[in-house]
Design a protein around this motif. Structure first.
Motif: not given
Length: 94
Positions: A1-24
């Motif tokens: 198994m392999h994994a692509r691990v990406v670290r992000f900065t400048d992350v807002s709760p609003e942006r995470i909520a948008q991404i979670a909704e899109r993933v769902e």
């Protein structure tokens, strides 16, 4: 198994909520990404996030990396700080 691990900065709760909704809504990875799963880890106090995408083998991870590199910045949790392409050596769930 392999994994692509990406670290992000400048992350807002609003942006995470948008991404979670899109993933769902999408119910799976973006077109061209043959992934076995993913995790999105968020540290709201620091404004950072870590995306971990899991892949059956190195070729599938590399193919997905090409797709992810072409993503518009508005489709990501924040500013990409680092990308690691890893082989999973140990995995354990309790």
């Amino acid at each position: 198994m392999h994994a692509r691990v990406v670290r992000f900065t400048d992350v807002s709760p609003e942006r995470i909520a948008q991404i979670a909704e899109r993933v769902e809504e999408q119910g799976g990875p973006p077109p061209g990404v043959d992934s076995t799963g993913m995790q999105l880890l968020v540290d709201e106090s620091q404004g950072t996030a870590i995306f971990v995408g899991f892949f059956e083998d190195e070729d599938k991870m590399n193919d997905a990396s090409a797709v992810f590199e072409q993503m518009d910045a508005s489709d990501t949790p924040g500013t990409r700080a680092s990308v690691d392409l890893c082989e999973v050596k140990v995995e354990r769930e309790a």
